[in-house]
Design an enzyme around this catalytic site. Structure first.
Site, PDB file in Angstrom:
ATOM      1  N   ASN A   7       0.872  -1.184   0.000  1.00  0.00           N
ATOM      2  CA  ASN A   7       0.000   0.000   0.000  1.00  0.00           C
ATOM      3  C   ASN A   7       0.908   1.234   0.000  1.00  0.00           C
ATOM      4  OD1 ASN A   7      -1.737   2.076   0.557  1.00  0.00           O
ATOM      5  ND2 ASN A   7      -2.656   1.135   2.378  1.00  0.00           N
ATOM      6  N   ARG A  90      -2.716  -2.093  -3.334  1.00  0.00           N
ATOM      7  CA  ARG A  90      -3.897  -1.264  -3.107  1.00  0.00           C
ATOM      8  C   ARG A  90      -3.819  -0.093  -4.090  1.00  0.00           C
ATOM      9  NH1 ARG A  90      -4.795   3.527   1.049  1.00  0.00           N
ATOM     10  NH2 ARG A  90      -7.004   3.855   0.642  1.00  0.00           N
ATOM     11  N   HIS A 179     -12.881   3.311   0.477  1.00  0.00           N
ATOM     12  CA  HIS A 179     -12.897   2.269   1.525  1.00  0.00           C
ATOM     13  C   HIS A 179     -13.608   1.007   1.048  1.00  0.00           C
ATOM     14  CE1 HIS A 179     -12.810   5.677   4.753  1.00  0.00           C
ATOM     15  NE2 HIS A 179     -11.580   5.220   4.563  1.00  0.00           N
ATOM     16  N   HIS A 206     -17.466   2.438   8.342  1.00  0.00           N
ATOM     17  CA  HIS A 206     -16.000   2.417   8.474  1.00  0.00           C
ATOM     18  C   HIS A 206     -15.592   3.749   9.088  1.00  0.00           C
ATOM     19  CE1 HIS A 206     -11.784   1.464   7.171  1.00  0.00           C
ATOM     20  NE2 HIS A 206     -11.716   2.759   7.435  1.00  0.00           N
ATOM     21  N   GLY A 208     -12.718   5.688  10.758  1.00  0.00           N
ATOM     22  CA  GLY A 208     -11.313   5.884  11.120  1.00  0.00           C
ATOM     23  C   GLY A 208     -11.013   7.364  10.972  1.00  0.00           C
ATOM     24  N   ASN A 209      -9.763   7.709  10.693  1.00  0.00           N
ATOM     25  CA  ASN A 209      -9.465   9.108  10.381  1.00  0.00           C
ATOM     26  C   ASN A 209     -10.291   9.566   9.191  1.00  0.00           C
ATOM     27  OD1 ASN A 209      -7.597  10.169  12.170  1.00  0.00           O
ATOM     28  ND2 ASN A 209      -6.002   8.840  11.297  1.00  0.00           N
ATOM     29  N   ARG A 239     -11.446  16.152   7.611  1.00  0.00           N
ATOM     30  CA  ARG A 239     -12.294  16.503   6.463  1.00  0.00           C
ATOM     31  C   ARG A 239     -13.686  16.880   6.950  1.00  0.00           C
ATOM     32  NH1 ARG A 239     -10.851  11.088   3.912  1.00  0.00           N
ATOM     33  NH2 ARG A 239      -8.778  11.430   3.055  1.00  0.00           N
ATOM     34  N   ARG A 283      -9.267   9.552  20.357  1.00  0.00           N
ATOM     35  CA  ARG A 283      -8.888   9.323  21.758  1.00  0.00           C
ATOM     36  C   ARG A 283      -8.625  10.639  22.475  1.00  0.00           C
ATOM     37  NH1 ARG A 283      -4.779   4.843  19.803  1.00  0.00           N
ATOM     38  NH2 ARG A 283      -4.807   6.388  18.161  1.00  0.00           N
ATOM     39  N   GLY A 331     -14.640   2.747  15.003  1.00  0.00           N
ATOM     40  CA  GLY A 331     -15.713   1.739  15.056  1.00  0.00           C
ATOM     41  C   GLY A 331     -15.302   0.500  15.834  1.00  0.00           C
ATOM     42  N   ASN A 333     -12.843   0.400  18.205  1.00  0.00           N
ATOM     43  CA  ASN A 333     -12.279   0.624  19.555  1.00  0.00           C
ATOM     44  C   ASN A 333     -13.046   1.566  20.470  1.00  0.00           C
ATOM     45  OD1 ASN A 333      -9.771  -0.917  19.217  1.00  0.00           O
ATOM     46  ND2 ASN A 333      -9.364   0.587  17.618  1.00  0.00           N
ATOM     47  N   GLU A 383      -8.167  -5.016   5.264  1.00  0.00           N
ATOM     48  CA  GLU A 383      -8.087  -4.750   3.828  1.00  0.00           C
ATOM     49  C   GLU A 383      -6.941  -5.536   3.181  1.00  0.00           C
ATOM     50  OE1 GLU A 383      -8.414  -0.738   5.403  1.00  0.00           O
ATOM     51  OE2 GLU A 383      -9.148  -0.139   3.427  1.00  0.00           O
TER      52      GLU A 383
HETATM   53  P1  ADP Z   1      -7.024   5.587   9.218  1.00  0.00           P
HETATM   54  O1  ADP Z   1      -8.215   6.148   8.520  1.00  0.00           O
HETATM   55  O2  ADP Z   1      -5.861   6.514   9.263  1.00  0.00           O
HETATM   56  O3  ADP Z   1      -6.671   4.156   8.799  1.00  0.00           O
HETATM   57  P2  ADP Z   1      -7.782   4.304  11.707  1.00  0.00           P
HETATM   58  O4  ADP Z   1      -8.786   3.367  11.144  1.00  0.00           O
HETATM   59  O5  ADP Z   1      -6.505   3.743  12.227  1.00  0.00           O
HETATM   60  O6  ADP Z   1      -7.467   5.507  10.730  1.00  0.00           O
HETATM   61  O7  ADP Z   1      -8.520   5.108  12.897  1.00  0.00           O
HETATM   62  C1  ADP Z   1      -7.880   6.105  13.596  1.00  0.00           C
HETATM   63  C2  ADP Z   1      -8.861   6.655  14.627  1.00  0.00           C
HETATM   64  O8  ADP Z   1      -9.235   5.614  15.534  1.00  0.00           O
HETATM   65  C3  ADP Z   1      -8.289   7.783  15.451  1.00  0.00           C
HETATM   66  O9  ADP Z   1      -9.232   8.833  15.562  1.00  0.00           O
HETATM   67  C4  ADP Z   1      -8.075   7.115  16.787  1.00  0.00           C
HETATM   68  O10 ADP Z   1      -8.158   8.029  17.860  1.00  0.00           O
HETATM   69  C5  ADP Z   1      -9.220   6.150  16.833  1.00  0.00           C
HETATM   70  N1  ADP Z   1      -8.981   5.134  17.862  1.00  0.00           N
HETATM   71  C6  ADP Z   1      -8.036   4.181  17.891  1.00  0.00           C
HETATM   72  N2  ADP Z   1      -8.086   3.504  19.079  1.00  0.00           N
HETATM   73  C7  ADP Z   1      -9.068   4.069  19.806  1.00  0.00           C
HETATM   74  C8  ADP Z   1      -9.616   3.856  21.114  1.00  0.00           C
HETATM   75  N3  ADP Z   1      -9.138   2.911  21.904  1.00  0.00           N
HETATM   76  N4  ADP Z   1     -10.637   4.635  21.512  1.00  0.00           N
HETATM   77  C9  ADP Z   1     -11.125   5.604  20.721  1.00  0.00           C
HETATM   78  N5  ADP Z   1     -10.666   5.865  19.485  1.00  0.00           N
HETATM   79  C10 ADP Z   1      -9.655   5.117  19.029  1.00  0.00           C
END
Ligand code: ADP
Length: 396
Positions: A7, A90, A179, A206, A208-209, A239, A283, A331, A333, A383
Site C-alpha cells: 500500500n 492497493r 474504503h 467504516h 477511522g481518520n 475533512r 482518543r 468503530g 475501539n 483490507e
Molecule cells: P485511518 O483512517 O488513518 O486508517 P484508523 O482506522 O486507524 O485511521 O482510525 C484512527 C482513529 O481511531 C483515530 O481517531 C483514533 O483516535 C481512533 N482510535 C483508535 N483507538 C481508539 C480507542 N481505543 N478509543 C477511541 N478511538 C480510538
C-alpha cells in the site's frame, strides 16, 4: 502461495507478506518518510520489531529495502524472491473502468494512469509501487485492488450529482466512494458470522481518520457516503464531510483564498480538528471532552449525529436494514462512539446492548440485544487480507 501486499502512500509504503496457507502474516512493516530527511523502515517478523534508518529517496528504493529485509538472514522469512508468488497492490481510484481486482497488464497501468486526474494525490504513489515491483520482480504477477471498485454496483440515481449531465460525460464527475475493500471485507465477514437471513441489507460504518458508510444489498454496494473525492459524507478527522457548496465560494471570497486554499481547508483543517481546535484524533477528543472541553464535545456530537443520520438514510434507501457493522479505528475501539451512534435507533429495529458493547476493542462481537431485529456487530477490518485473497484468486 506467498503474496506481498503493498500500500503505497505519498511518503510511505505499508507491506505485509502472507502465506496463504493459514493464512498467516509472515512479516509486515512500513517504510516511512520516503524522499524526506530521516526516512526509516519499521519491520516486524515473529513478533520481533526492528526500526532501521536509511536514506530512502523514492518508492523504488523503499521497496528494494523492504525486499532486502524479507530475504535477509537477520530479519527475513524467505530464502529468495522465487518464493514470492504474487504482489497485490492497493490502488485508490479505478474510476468507472475497474469494477473488481485485476491482473496488472500494460493496459491496466494505462487505465490507472488515466484515473490520476480523479485522485492526483493517491494514484501516482500507487503507480510508483507498481513500476518499482515490475522492475525489481519482473516475473512475479501483480494484481490491483481498487478502493472504488466495490461501489461500482451503485445505481445511477445514487452515483449521479444533480449538476449538468454534460459534466458527468465530460469529466466523469460522479460518486465513486472509497474504503470499498474494507466495506466488502466486513460485509462478507458479517455474512459468514450471521448467515444470509440476517445480512440481506447491511449498513457498514467504516469509522477511522477517514470515515464512510455504505449501504449493501445482497452483497452489492448500493450507496456510500464518500463521493467524487473522499471529502464528502461523514465528519472525519480533518475533512468536513457534507457541506453546502455555497460555503466554498463564500469562504473563498471572504477569506480571499484560491482553490488550493479551499481544498486544504476542507481536507486538512476541518472535521473533528476544525471544530474542536484540539485534535483530529478520537482518543484525544474523548479525553478533552471528559475534562470539560465544550468544543471537543461539540465535535464528538457532530460526528455521532452525522453517522446516525446516514444510518437512518440508508435504512430508508434500502427499505430496511438487517445488520449494522462498525469497523475502522473508531468503530472497532470506541465504545462511547458506538453507543452514541446506535443508542437511539430502536425505531429501525436496532436495540443496542450497552453492556455487551462496553470496553470491547478490536474484536468481532455482536452488540445488539438478543431480541433486537437488527443486529449491530463490531468487525475489525482487514483490507490487506482481502487484497491478498483477491490476488491469490486471480493468479492462482
Ligand atoms: P485511518 O483512517 O488513518 O486508517 P484508523 O482506522 O486507524 O485511521 O482510525 C484512527 C482513529 O481511531 C483515530 O481517531 C483514533 O483516535 C481512533 N482510535 C483508535 N483507538 C481508539 C480507542 N481505543 N478509543 C477511541 N478511538 C480510538
Amino acid at each position: 502461495m506467498k503474496i506481498i501486499v503493498i500500500n503505497c502512500g505519498s511518503s510511505s509504503i505499508k507491506y505485509q507478506l502472507f502465506d496463504m496457507e493459514g493464512p498467516v502474516i509472515m512479516a509486515k512493516g512500513v517504510v516511512e518518510k520516503i524522499g524526506l530527511n530521516g526516512s526509516f523502515i519499521k519491520h516486524e517478523r515473529d513478533g520481533q520489531k526492528v526500526t532501521l534508518e536509511g536514506e530512502i529517496i523514492d518508492h523504488q528504493a523503499g521497496i528494494e529495502y523492504m525486499l532486502g529485509l524479507l530475504v535477509s538472514k537477520e530479519h527475513g522469512c524467505i530464502r529468495d524472491f522465487s518464493e514470492i508468488n504474487a504482489v497485490g497492490h492497493r490502488v485508490v481510484h479505478g474510476g468507472e473502468k475497474f469494477k473488481s481486482s485485476v491482473l496488472i497488464t500494460d493496459e491496466v497501468v494505462n487505465g490507472i494512469e488515466a484515473c490520476i486526474q480523479l485522485a492526483p494525490l493517491h494514484n501516482p504513489p500507487n503507480l510508483s509501487g507498481i513500476y518499482a515491483m515490475k522492475s525489481l520482480l519482473p516475473d512475479v504477477p501483480q494484481v490491483g485492488t481498487f478502493d472504488t471498485a466495490f461501489h461500482q454496483s451503485m445505481p445511477d440515481r445514487a452515483f449521479m450529482y444533480a449538476i449538468p449531465y454534460s459534466l458527468y460525460k465530460k469529466y466523469a464527475i460522479r460518486r465513486y466512494g472509497f474504503h470499498g475493500t474494507s466495506h466488502r471485507y466486513v460485509s462478507e465477514r458479517a455474512c459468514e458470522i450471521l448467515g444470509k437471513q440476517r445480512t440481506g441489507k447491511i449498513i457498514t460504518c467504516h469509522l477511522g481518520n477517514g470515515a464512510s458508510v455504505a449501504a449493501i444489498v445482497n452483497g452489492k454496494s448500493v450507496d456510500t457516503s464518500m463521493g467524487l473525492t473522499p471529502v464528502e459524507g461523514l465528519v472525519m478527522g480533518t475533512r468536513c464531510g457534507d457541506l453546502d457548496p455555497g460555503i466554498m465560494t463564500y469562504v473563498m471570497e471572504r477569506e480571499d483564498i484560491n482553490r488550493t486554499g479551499i481544498n486544504s481547508l476542507v481536507n486538512k483543517h476541518s472535521g473533528l480538528l476544525g471544530i474542536s481546535g484540539v485534535s483530529s484524533d478520537m482518543r484525544e477528543l474523548e479525553e478533552a471532552a471528559a475534562n470539560g472541553n465544550e468544543r471537543a464535545q461539540l465535535a464528538l456530537d457532530m460526528f455521532h449525529y452525522r453517522v446516525r443520520k446516514y444510518i437512518g438514510a440508508y435504512a430508508a434507501a434500502m427499505g430496511g436494514v438487517d445488520t449494522v457493522v462498525f469497523t475502522g479505528g473508531i468503530g472497532e475501539n470506541s465504545d462511547t462512539s458506538r453507543y452514541e451512534i446506535a443508542k437511539e435507533l430502536d425505531f429501525i429495529g436496532l436495540s443496542f446492548d450497552k453492556q455487551k458493547n462496553a470496553g470491547v476493542r478490536g474484536q468481532e462481537k455482536i452488540i445488539s440485544t438478543d431480541a433486537s431485529r437488527v443486529t449491530a456487530i463490531i468487525i475489525p477490518t482487514n483490507e490487506e487480507l482481502m487484497i491478498a485473497r483477491d490476488t491469490a484468486a486471480i493468479v492462482g
